[in-house]
Design an enzyme around this catalytic site. Structure first.
Site, short mmCIF file in Angstrom:
data_model
loop_
_atom_site.label_atom_id
_atom_site.label_comp_id
_atom_site.label_asym_id
_atom_site.label_seq_id
_atom_site.Cartn_x
_atom_site.Cartn_y
_atom_site.Cartn_z
N CYS A 2 0.84 -1.20 0.00
CA CYS A 2 0.00 0.00 0.00
C CYS A 2 0.88 1.26 0.00
O CYS A 2 1.55 1.55 0.98
CB CYS A 2 -0.91 -0.04 1.23
SG CYS A 2 -1.83 1.48 1.53
N CYS A 33 -0.01 3.92 2.67
CA CYS A 33 0.41 3.46 3.99
C CYS A 33 1.87 3.81 4.24
O CYS A 33 2.25 4.25 5.32
CB CYS A 33 0.24 1.95 4.12
SG CYS A 33 -1.45 1.37 3.92
#
Length: 190
Positions: free
Chosen positions: A113, A116
């Protein structure tokens, strides 16, 4: 006869180019590989550029896609931070998060991600700023699906603040540092 007229006559005598495999590879990947496909490929006529429509069969399109997938691609990645948040897992969840005597911020993330990884340095900085007042951990959602499901995580990154063993607030997405600070400040022990 003017120079423009001579150039025009010369250009009109040039044969129209046929698409090469390289030109077909430049076409974007198709969303459907069924039936004949129509592609808009650039072709050059002397000093002028025009666009021609070329019919491509699904077999030819598959060759283009497989050929283009072998090419090297440039991938933009977020650099690894020098300091990382400590990890929490199913085994350590109870002691590190639920039984903590101070508020805990948990970053639900995954290694694949991008957002993230973008927000992690911000959380690392907040962990330093609030040292002794707030604990910060990260939880890999791929490796800990039980906790992820238990707390209803549907998108990442999600940061949750826990106090006295209870979930107090959830922040979804890669939000600005100011948003995280305002959420943290609500639950700090004064």
């Amino acid at each position: 006869m003017t120079a423009a007229a001579v150039r025009s006559m010369a250009l009109n005598r040039l044969p129209a180019p046929t698409p090469t495999p390289a030109a077909a590879a430049m076409a974007p990947a198709c969303s459907s590989l069924t039936g004949p496909l129509t592609r808009r490929l650039p072709s050059f006529r002397g000093l002028w550029m025009s666009t021609r429509f070329v019919r491509v069969s699904s077999a030819q399109a598959q060759k283009v896609i497989s050929r283009s997938s072998r090419r090297q691609h440039v991938v933009c990645e977020v650099p690894e931070t020098t300091e990382q948040l400590p990890s929490v897992s199913k085994e350590t969840w109870q002691t590190l998060v639920l039984e903590s005597d101070i508020p805990v911020l948990v970053d639900f993330w995954a290694p694949w991600c991008g957002p993230c990884r973008l927000i992690e340095p911000t959380i690392v900085n907040l962990a330093k700023d609030y040292e002794g007042k707030l604990k910060c951990y990260k939880l890999n959602t791929d490796e800990n699906p039980d906790i992820t499901t238990q707390y209803g995580i549907r998108s990442i990154p999600t940061m949750m603040i826990f106090k006295d063993g209870e979930k107090k607030e959830a922040i979804l997405g890669a939000v600005p540092e100011s948003k995280l600070i305002s959420s943290i400040e609500k639950f700090l022990v004064r």
